[in-house]
Enzyme design. Structure first.
Site, PDB file in Angstrom:
ATOM      1  N   HIS A  31      -6.661  13.902  27.469  1.00  0.00           N
ATOM      2  CA  HIS A  31      -7.497  12.698  27.377  1.00  0.00           C
ATOM      3  C   HIS A  31      -7.188  11.968  26.089  1.00  0.00           C
ATOM      4  O   HIS A  31      -6.928  12.582  25.059  1.00  0.00           O
ATOM      5  CB  HIS A  31      -8.994  13.040  27.451  1.00  0.00           C
ATOM      6  CG  HIS A  31      -9.419  14.126  26.528  1.00  0.00           C
ATOM      7  ND1 HIS A  31      -9.191  15.454  26.779  1.00  0.00           N
ATOM      8  CD2 HIS A  31     -10.046  14.076  25.329  1.00  0.00           C
ATOM      9  CE1 HIS A  31      -9.671  16.183  25.788  1.00  0.00           C
ATOM     10  NE2 HIS A  31     -10.187  15.375  24.892  1.00  0.00           N
ATOM     11  N   HIS A  74      -8.737   9.479  23.313  1.00  0.00           N
ATOM     12  CA  HIS A  74      -9.990   8.925  22.774  1.00  0.00           C
ATOM     13  C   HIS A  74      -9.728   7.512  22.256  1.00  0.00           C
ATOM     14  O   HIS A  74      -8.752   7.297  21.532  1.00  0.00           O
ATOM     15  CB  HIS A  74     -10.471   9.734  21.565  1.00  0.00           C
ATOM     16  CG  HIS A  74     -10.886  11.131  21.832  1.00  0.00           C
ATOM     17  ND1 HIS A  74     -12.196  11.509  21.989  1.00  0.00           N
ATOM     18  CD2 HIS A  74     -10.172  12.280  21.943  1.00  0.00           C
ATOM     19  CE1 HIS A  74     -12.280  12.820  22.168  1.00  0.00           C
ATOM     20  NE2 HIS A  74     -11.059  13.309  22.151  1.00  0.00           N
TER      21      HIS A  74
END
Ligand code: 5GP
Ligand code: ZN
Length: 137
Positions: free
Chosen positions: A99, A101
C-alpha cells in the site's frame, strides 16, 4: 473469505471509504489517519511488499498518486504531503499487502520528519556506495 486485512477491504468484507477505484486499484481513507485525508492506494491483487510487487503495478500506483494527491490537497486544504511505502515489519509495515500512503501535511502539524543521525567514517561512504552499486541487478 479473504485472510489479509486489505484483501478484506478489496472484497468489501471490511467496509471502507473509497475515494477512487478501478478494475486493478482502490484508494481509500486510512482508518487511523496521521492527518485527516490520509489515503492508501492498494492493488486489488495481493503482493506482500514493495519488493514483491511487479514494476508495472508500482508504476501504475505512482500514476494514480499523481491523480489523487492533488485532490487530497485541495479537499483537505493541505499545502504538502508525504508519500511512503513501508516495506517490511522493521520499517513499520503492519499490513502485509502493498500500500502507498498519501499523507497531507501542514506546517506545525506536530509530526516529526526524519533527520539524518549517522555520519560515515572516513572511506565508509565510498565503500557503501560501491557495495550497493555492485549488487544492483
Ligand atoms: P503500514 O503501517 O502497514 O504501512 O500501514 C497500514 C495502515 O493501514 C495503517 O495506517 C492503518 O491505520 C491502516 N489500516 C489498518 N487496517 C485498516 C482497515 O481495516 N481499514 C482502513 N481503512 N485502514 C486500515
Ligand atoms: Zn492482501
Amino acid at each position: 473469505m479473504a485472510q489479509c486485512v486489505f484483501c478484506k477491504v478489496a472484497a468489501w468484507e471490511t467496509p471502507s471509504q473509497r475515494v477512487y477505484e478501478d478494475d486493478k486499484f482502490i484508494a481509500f481513507l486510512d482508518i487511523n489517519p496521521v492527518n485527516f485525508g490520509h489515503t492508501l492506494i492498494i492493488p486489488r491483487e495481493h503482493y506482500a511488499n514493495f519488493i514483491e510487487t511487479p514494476e508495472d503495478v508500482l508504476s501504475e500506483m505512482t500514476k494514480l498518486a499523481k491523480k489523487i494527491a492533488p485532490a487530497i490537497l485541495e479537499a483537505m486544504k493541505a499545502p504538502a504531503f508525504n508519500i511512503t511505502f513501508n516495506s517490511g515489519q522493521e520499517a513499520g509495515q503492519a499490513v502485509h499487502h502493498i500500500h502507498m500512503h498519501i499523507i497531507p501535511r501542514y506546517a506545525d502539524d506536530g509530526h516529526k520528519q526524519w533527520h539524518g543521525r549517522d555520519r560515515y567514517a572516513e572511506g565508509e561512504m565510498g565503500a557503501t556506495a560501491k557495495k550497493i552499486k555492485e549488487l544492483i541487478k
